[in-house]
Scaffold this active site. Structure first.
Site, PDB file in Angstrom:
ATOM      1  N   GLU A 221      -1.624  -1.055  -6.176  1.00 52.89           N
ATOM      2  CA  GLU A 221      -1.347   0.343  -5.846  1.00 52.89           C
ATOM      3  C   GLU A 221      -1.468   1.245  -7.081  1.00 52.89           C
ATOM      4  OE1 GLU A 221      -1.158   1.468  -2.980  1.00 52.89           O
ATOM      5  OE2 GLU A 221      -0.441  -0.091  -1.632  1.00 52.89           O
ATOM      6  N   ARG A 225      -4.510   4.146  -7.236  1.00 56.64           N
ATOM      7  CA  ARG A 225      -4.040   5.533  -7.142  1.00 56.64           C
ATOM      8  C   ARG A 225      -3.986   6.221  -8.507  1.00 56.64           C
ATOM      9  NH1 ARG A 225      -0.084   5.911  -1.975  1.00 56.64           N
ATOM     10  NH2 ARG A 225      -0.378   3.799  -1.160  1.00 56.64           N
ATOM     11  N   ASP A 365      -8.834  -6.070   3.960  1.00 53.79           N
ATOM     12  CA  ASP A 365      -9.843  -5.020   4.090  1.00 53.79           C
ATOM     13  C   ASP A 365     -10.704  -4.770   2.865  1.00 53.79           C
ATOM     14  OD1 ASP A 365      -7.584  -4.098   2.788  1.00 53.79           O
ATOM     15  OD2 ASP A 365      -7.290  -2.336   4.047  1.00 53.79           O
ATOM     16  N   GLU A 532      -9.001   6.310   6.871  1.00 55.09           N
ATOM     17  CA  GLU A 532     -10.136   5.402   7.035  1.00 55.09           C
ATOM     18  C   GLU A 532     -11.198   5.912   8.009  1.00 55.09           C
ATOM     19  OE1 GLU A 532      -6.992   3.452   5.022  1.00 55.09           O
ATOM     20  OE2 GLU A 532      -6.938   4.305   7.043  1.00 55.09           O
TER      21      GLU A 532
END
Length: 630
Positions: A221, A225, A365, A532
Site C-alpha cells: 500500500e 500510493r 489481481d 477499476e
C-alpha cells in the site's frame, strides 16, 4: 452551273452521308459557300477596309479596358491594392489572358465562432458540439475533484483519509498523509495549481518527518500510493525530462529526495526476508520488517512493486531498488503454475506458493497487471522478455479456466477456482477484476490505438482474442453498475449459471436487461468508490476510439454525483447500492481522488494527455514513463 445544292433548304440541317444532324456552325458555313455572299465578301473596296479597321479598333478597346465582373471583399480589396502597386506591367500584359481565365474558387464561408486548428483543418459544427460536450463533462469531473479535496483539506488535512459524514480524518494507512500524495498528480494533470501548491507544500514541510518517525506500514500500500505518487509528481513537475505540467509547489527534487528516503526504508522488507519474496510489513522509523500475521504475503502485493522501484533506480542512478524488486518476478518465473495462473498467497519463508485458491480479484489481481506493464516499461531490456511470456500464458489460462457466460443473456465474466483447477468453479467476480479489460487491451496493442496497431501489423490472432474479451468484460463491468437501483456497482457480484442460481438477490433495477444475470448478496452490496471499471473504460476508449466507453463513464460519474457527494465536502462510500436512498458509509478512500476521478478526467479528455504508448499507470493510477534508461 447552279450555285445551290440540288436538295431543299431543310436538308441543309442534315449530313446525308452519315445520316445525323449537322452542327450549327457547319450549316452556316455551307450556306455561305453556296450563296452570292461569298463572291461579294472577297471583292475589295475602301469602304470595306474602313469598316474592318473600325471593328478591330472596338475589339481592341474592349480587350484592354475591361475585366471580368466579380464581387470583391474588403480583405481582397486590400490585397489587390498591394498587388497592383508592384505588378502594373504584368496586369497590362495579362488582361487578354484574364478575359479567358476561369473565375477563381473562393474558400468556403466559415461561421465567425468556428475555430480552425493549427494544421488548417476545419471543425465540422457537429464535431464541435461533441467536443464541447466532453470538455464540459471533463470540467464537471474537475469540479468534483475540487469538491473532494476541499472536504479533505477542511476536515482531514494531513490524515490518510477523510471521514466526510463525521467531518474528521483517520489514519488507516500508516499516517503518511496518503490522500495528499495520492491526489497530487491528479491535480497536476487537471491543471489545478492551487491544489498542487497546497499538497506539494505539505509534502515538503511534513512528509519527510513523518517517514522518519512513523511505525508500521504495509509495503504494498505504501509503495503504490505514496512512493508511486511521489515519483509521478516528480516526473509531471519537470524532473528528469518530465512533462512539467505545473510550476506550483516545490521543486521536483523535493519529491525525488522524499521518495528515496521512503524507498530506503521499504527496502528492509526485501533484505530481511530469507527468500526473494519480501515481508509484507515495514517499521519505518527503525528500517525493519516482518511478515504478516500467519506468515504469508499476498501474491499480488509482492509482485506489484516493480514499476515504482524500477523508475526510482532510473532517475536516481542507483540500481539497488530495481534489483531487489525484480528478484521477485524472476523468482516467481520458476515456480509451478496452473496454465500460467497462480495461487493468491506466497510464503516469504519458503519462497513457494501457498494454497490453491486462484482468482483475479483481491490478492491476485495486480500480479497479472504488472506482468505486462513492467514488460512495457522495460521493453528495451531483452532480459525482461520472460514477463511477456508469463503474461501470454496467464491470459490463455484465464480464457480456458476462468471465463464463462451468464444465463439468460450471456454476459461474459471471470470466475474463481477457490480450491484449485480440480475443484468446483465459482461464478464470483469482484469489482477489482474489472481492471482486466484495460490490461487485456493494453497488452494487445501495447498502448497504440487498434487502428494504428492493425496498420503496423502488430496484432496476431491471440491479441485480437484478448481485445474481444476485453470489450466483452467491459460490457459486463458496466452492467454491474446499470443493474442496480443507484447505478453504482457492488463490491462483489455472482452470475447466474446452469450450476448456480439464487432468487430474490438482483440489483434492484427491474428495467435492466441483465437483472436476472447478476446476483448481489447482502454482504457484497457496498461500494467503495472504486476505480477499476472507469480505468478499463479509459484504456478501451483510447485504444478502440469507441465513444460508448465515454458514455458509460459519464453515467457512472453521474451516479457518483447523485448518491455519494457530501454537501459539506468530499464523497462517501455506500453500504447498499441496491436500495434508494442508499445507506452511506463514513469514508472517502484515497483512490477516489488518486484513481477514479483521474481516469474519468482522462476518459473525457484528449488522447495526447498522458498517452498510453509513453506511460504506464501503476495500480494506483500514478503514471510512470516507459523506456527507462539503464
Amino acid at each position: 452551273m447552279s450555285d445551290t445544292l440540288p436538295y431543299t433548304r431543310k436538308d441543309v440541317h442534315y449530313d446525308n452521308a452519315k445520316f445525323r444532324p449537322r452542327s450549327f456552325l457547319k450549316v452556316i458555313t455551307q450556306s455561305f459557300l453556296t450563296s452570292n455572299l461569298k463572291r461579294n465578301c472577297f471583292s475589295f473596296s475602301t469602304g470595306k477596309c474602313l469598316i474592318l479597321l473600325l471593328i478591330f479598333g472596338v475589339a481592341y478597346l474592349m480587350l484592354t479596358h475591361t475585366s471580368p465582373g466579380h464581387i470583391v471583399t474588403h480583405d481582397q480589396a486590400i490585397g489587390n491594392k498591394n498587388i497592383e502597386g508592384d505588378s502594373s506591367i504584368t496586369n497590362s500584359d495579362g488582361r487578354l489572358k484574364k478575359l479567358w481565365r476561369r473565375a477563381p474558387r473562393l474558400p468556403p464561408r466559415i461561421p465567425p465562432d468556428t475555430k480552425v486548428t493549427n494544421n488548417g483543418s476545419d471543425h465540422v459544427p457537429g464535431n464541435l458540439d461533441v467536443s464541447s460536450t466532453w470538455i464540459t463533462r471533463q470540467q464537471k469531473v474537475k469540479e468534483a475533484f475540487v469538491h473532494a479535496w476541499s472536504g479533505y483539506k477542511k476536515f482531514a488535512m494531513g490524515y490518510d483519509e477523510l471521514m466526510p459524514l463525521s467531518k474528521h480524518g483517520t489514519d488507516g494507512l500508516g499516517g503518511l498523509g496518503a490522500t495528499v500524495v495520492d491526489a497530487l498528480d491528479t491535480a497536476m494533470i487537471m491543471g489545478i495549481d492551487e491544489v498542487v501548491a497546497e499538497a506539494g507544500s505539505w509534502v515538503e514541510e511534513h512528509l519527510s518527518e513523518r517517514i522518519s518517525k512513523k511505525g508500521q506500514v504495509n509495503l504494498f500500500e505504501t509503495t503504490i500510493r505514496v512512493l508511486g505518487g511521489l515519483l509521478s509528481a516528480y516526473h509531471l513537475s519537470g524532473g528528469e525530462n518530465g512533462l512539467n505540467l505545473t510550476h506550483a509547489g516545490p521543486k521536483p527534487a523535493v519529491y525525488l529526495q522524499t521518495a528515496k528516503d521512503l524507498a530506503d526504508r521499504l527496502l528492509s522488507a526485501f533484505t530481511a526476508s530469507p527468500t526473494p519474496i519480501p515481508f509484507s510489513d515495514v517499521i519505518l522509523h527503525d528500517k525493519s520488517a516482518h511478515p504478516a500475521p500467519g506468515g504469508l504475503s499476498s501474491t499480488s502485493e509482492v509482485s506489484t512493486l516493480q514499476l515504482e522501484f524500477n523508475y526510482l533506480s532510473s532517475v536516481s542512478g542507483d540500481p539497488k531498488y530495481s534489483l531487489e524488486a525484480m528478484k521477485v518476478l524472476d523468482h516467481i518465473k520458476n515456480l509451478p503454475k496452473v496454465e500460467g495462473l497462480v495461487p493468491i498467497y506466497i510464503s516469504p519463508q519458503s519462497g513457494q506458493f501457498s494454497g490453491e485458491n486462484i482468482r483475479l480479484g483481491s490478492r491476485g489481481d495486480s500480479y497479472y497487471e504488472y506482468l505486462i506493464k513492467v514488460w512495457l516499461q522495460c521493453r528495451a531490456d531483452s532480459n525482461t522478455s520472460y514477463l511477456h511470456e508469463m503474461y501470454t500464458e496467464a491470459m490463455k489460462g484465464v480464457r480456458h479456466l476462468l471465463v464463462r457466460k451468464s444465463i439468460p443473456n450471456g454476459l461474459v465474466f471471470v470466475g474463481e477456482l477457490p480450491y484449485g483447477p480440480q475443484s468446483d468453479f465459482s461464478p464470483k467476480m469482484d469489482h477489482l477484476v474489472c481492471f482486466l479489460p484495460g490490461t487485456l487491451a493494453l497488452g494487445a496493442t501495447k498502448g497504440l490505438t487498434k487502428k494504428q496497431a492493425m496498420k503496423n501489423s502488430m496484432l496476431n490472432f491471440e491479441d485480437l482474442e484478448n481485445l474481444k474479451l476485453a470489450e466483452d468484460l467491459a460490457k459486463t463491468c458496466f452492467e454491474m453498475y446499470s443493474v442496480t437501483s443507484t447505478g453504482l456497482a457492488p463490491e462483489i457480484a455472482y452470475f447466474h449459471t446452469k450450476e448456480f442460481s439464487e432468487e430474490g438477490l438482483d440489483g434492484g433495477n427491474k428495467s435492466s436487461e441483465f437483472v436476472n444475470d447478476i446476483i448481489i448478496k447482502p454482504a457484497d452490496r457496498h461500494n467503495l468508490l472504486r476505480p477499476e471499471t472507469v480505468e478499463s473504460l479509459f484504456v478501451l476508449y483510447r485504444i478502440t476510439e469507441d465513444p460508448k466507453y465515454r458514455e458509460w463513464g459519464w453515467q457512472i460519474f453521474e451516479a457518483f454525483e447523485k448518491h455519494t457527494k457530501v454537501d459539506t465536502g468530499g464523497y462517501c462510500s455506500l453500504g447498499d447500492v441496491t436500495s434508494i436512498p442508499p445507506h452511506r458509509r463514513d469514508k472517502m478512500e484515497t483512490f477516489f481522488l488518486g484513481e477514479t476521478l483521474k481516469y474519468l478526467y482522462l476518459l473525457f479528455g484528449h488522447n495526447s494527455l498522458i498517452p498510453l504508448d509513453k506511460f504506464v499507470f501503476n495500480t494506483e493510477a500514478h503514471p510512470i514513463p516507459i523506456n527507462l534508461k539503464k
